[in-house]
Design a protein around this motif. Sequence first.
Motif, PDB file in Angstrom:
ATOM      1  N   LYS A 119      41.433  12.578  12.950  1.00 42.46           N
ATOM      2  CA  LYS A 119      40.016  12.939  12.890  1.00 42.46           C
ATOM      3  C   LYS A 119      39.833  14.380  12.419  1.00 42.46           C
ATOM      4  N   GLU A 120      40.605  15.305  12.991  1.00 42.92           N
ATOM      5  CA  GLU A 120      40.514  16.720  12.616  1.00 42.92           C
ATOM      6  C   GLU A 120      40.857  16.926  11.137  1.00 42.92           C
ATOM      7  N   ALA A 121      41.834  16.161  10.639  1.00 43.96           N
ATOM      8  CA  ALA A 121      42.240  16.270   9.235  1.00 43.96           C
ATOM      9  C   ALA A 121      41.237  15.593   8.303  1.00 43.96           C
ATOM     10  N   GLY A 122      40.394  14.724   8.875  1.00 42.89           N
ATOM     11  CA  GLY A 122      39.401  14.022   8.059  1.00 42.89           C
ATOM     12  C   GLY A 122      40.015  13.028   7.091  1.00 42.89           C
ATOM     13  N   ILE A 123      41.083  12.372   7.536  1.00 42.91           N
ATOM     14  CA  ILE A 123      41.766  11.422   6.654  1.00 42.91           C
ATOM     15  C   ILE A 123      41.529   9.988   7.110  1.00 42.91           C
ATOM     16  N   PRO A 124      41.382   9.077   6.155  1.00 43.39           N
ATOM     17  CA  PRO A 124      41.150   7.668   6.489  1.00 43.39           C
ATOM     18  C   PRO A 124      42.473   6.933   6.691  1.00 43.39           C
ATOM     19  N   LEU A 125      43.096   7.159   7.839  1.00 48.21           N
ATOM     20  CA  LEU A 125      44.404   6.563   8.091  1.00 48.21           C
ATOM     21  C   LEU A 125      44.469   6.047   9.512  1.00 48.21           C
ATOM     22  N   ASP A 126      44.975   4.848   9.664  1.00 48.02           N
ATOM     23  CA  ASP A 126      45.195   4.271  10.992  1.00 48.02           C
ATOM     24  C   ASP A 126      46.162   5.177  11.754  1.00 48.02           C
ATOM     25  N   ARG A 127      45.847   5.458  13.016  1.00 43.38           N
ATOM     26  CA  ARG A 127      46.663   6.399  13.789  1.00 43.38           C
ATOM     27  C   ARG A 127      48.099   5.920  13.959  1.00 43.38           C
ATOM     28  N   ALA A 128      48.346   4.617  13.898  1.00 46.07           N
ATOM     29  CA  ALA A 128      49.717   4.117  14.027  1.00 46.07           C
ATOM     30  C   ALA A 128      50.556   4.471  12.797  1.00 46.07           C
ATOM     31  N   LEU A 129      49.904   4.649  11.654  1.00 45.16           N
ATOM     32  CA  LEU A 129      50.615   4.983  10.423  1.00 45.16           C
ATOM     33  C   LEU A 129      50.831   6.484  10.262  1.00 45.16           C
ATOM     34  N   PHE A 130      50.020   7.250  10.962  1.00 43.71           N
ATOM     35  CA  PHE A 130      50.029   8.705  10.834  1.00 43.71           C
ATOM     36  C   PHE A 130      51.408   9.336  11.058  1.00 43.71           C
ATOM     37  N   PRO A 131      52.103   9.074  12.189  1.00 42.23           N
ATOM     38  CA  PRO A 131      53.399   9.731  12.383  1.00 42.23           C
ATOM     39  C   PRO A 131      54.444   9.285  11.362  1.00 42.23           C
ATOM     40  N   LEU A 132      54.301   8.078  10.841  1.00 44.70           N
ATOM     41  CA  LEU A 132      55.256   7.602   9.840  1.00 44.70           C
ATOM     42  C   LEU A 132      55.061   8.334   8.522  1.00 44.70           C
ATOM     43  N   LEU A 133      53.809   8.498   8.111  1.00 47.08           N
ATOM     44  CA  LEU A 133      53.531   9.221   6.877  1.00 47.08           C
ATOM     45  C   LEU A 133      54.062  10.654   6.970  1.00 47.08           C
TER      46      LEU A 133
ATOM     47  N   THR B 216      58.873  -3.328  13.088  1.00 46.94           N
ATOM     48  CA  THR B 216      57.505  -2.786  13.129  1.00 46.94           C
ATOM     49  C   THR B 216      57.359  -1.676  12.100  1.00 46.94           C
ATOM     50  N   VAL B 217      58.321  -0.765  12.062  1.00 43.60           N
ATOM     51  CA  VAL B 217      58.262   0.350  11.118  1.00 43.60           C
ATOM     52  C   VAL B 217      58.324  -0.173   9.686  1.00 43.60           C
ATOM     53  N   SER B 218      59.128  -1.187   9.449  1.00 45.79           N
ATOM     54  CA  SER B 218      59.213  -1.770   8.105  1.00 45.79           C
ATOM     55  C   SER B 218      57.853  -2.292   7.646  1.00 45.79           C
ATOM     56  N   ARG B 219      57.148  -2.993   8.525  1.00 46.35           N
ATOM     57  CA  ARG B 219      55.801  -3.487   8.191  1.00 46.35           C
ATOM     58  C   ARG B 219      54.830  -2.335   7.962  1.00 46.35           C
ATOM     59  N   GLN B 220      54.933  -1.298   8.787  1.00 47.51           N
ATOM     60  CA  GLN B 220      54.023  -0.159   8.653  1.00 47.51           C
ATOM     61  C   GLN B 220      54.304   0.641   7.384  1.00 47.51           C
ATOM     62  N   VAL B 221      55.560   0.779   7.011  1.00 42.34           N
ATOM     63  CA  VAL B 221      55.899   1.457   5.754  1.00 42.34           C
ATOM     64  C   VAL B 221      55.385   0.637   4.575  1.00 42.34           C
ATOM     65  N   ALA B 222      55.463  -0.688   4.675  1.00 42.06           N
ATOM     66  CA  ALA B 222      54.907  -1.552   3.619  1.00 42.06           C
ATOM     67  C   ALA B 222      53.402  -1.308   3.484  1.00 42.06           C
ATOM     68  N   LYS B 223      52.720  -1.125   4.602  1.00 42.41           N
ATOM     69  CA  LYS B 223      51.282  -0.832   4.569  1.00 42.41           C
ATOM     70  C   LYS B 223      51.019   0.518   3.899  1.00 42.41           C
TER      71      LYS B 223
END
Length: 163
Positions: free
Chosen positions: A40-54, A78-85
């Motif tokens: 939210k603070e960064a103002g980015i449109p990203l699911d929070r579950a993907l945030f630490p992976l990015l 799980t991480v493999s699916r999230q990286v695919a996303k």
Amino acid sequence: MSTNNMHNTHISTQIRQVHGAVSDIVAVMNSPQRDESMVKEAGIPLDRALFPLLVGIERNGPIGVTDLADMVGRDHTTVSRQVAKLDELGLVERQASAKDGRVRHAVVTPKGKEMTDLVDIARDKMGRAILETWDPVEISELVRLIRKLADGVKGLNSGTARR
């Protein structure tokens, strides 16, 4: 009681205190609420579950899914699916490993780097709020000591720490 035993008891107490403080920090840093507030603070449109992976891919990439999963403490599948996303969103891409073409590593794209740059700005703002009352010498000492601790922990995990 010998002076040596008293010294060891004091060090053991301090080690417990360090562990408690680091555990408190890790708990906050790993909390979904913290990720949500950072997004939210960064103002980015990203699911929070993907945030630490990015962020992990940007900081440590190119990186394989297994290493990334170990780093964030999540299941490999799980991480493999999230990286695919993240790949679908154009934030990372998968490339063949230079060492083994069968292995695919994730790397951040320019679009993903723009997003992590916004995260860095938000993290800087939040960090400055925490440290605004600290003396600059204290901050420098914290940075030096936390790096020393991190290097020691990494060395212990790799088997290179002094015994």
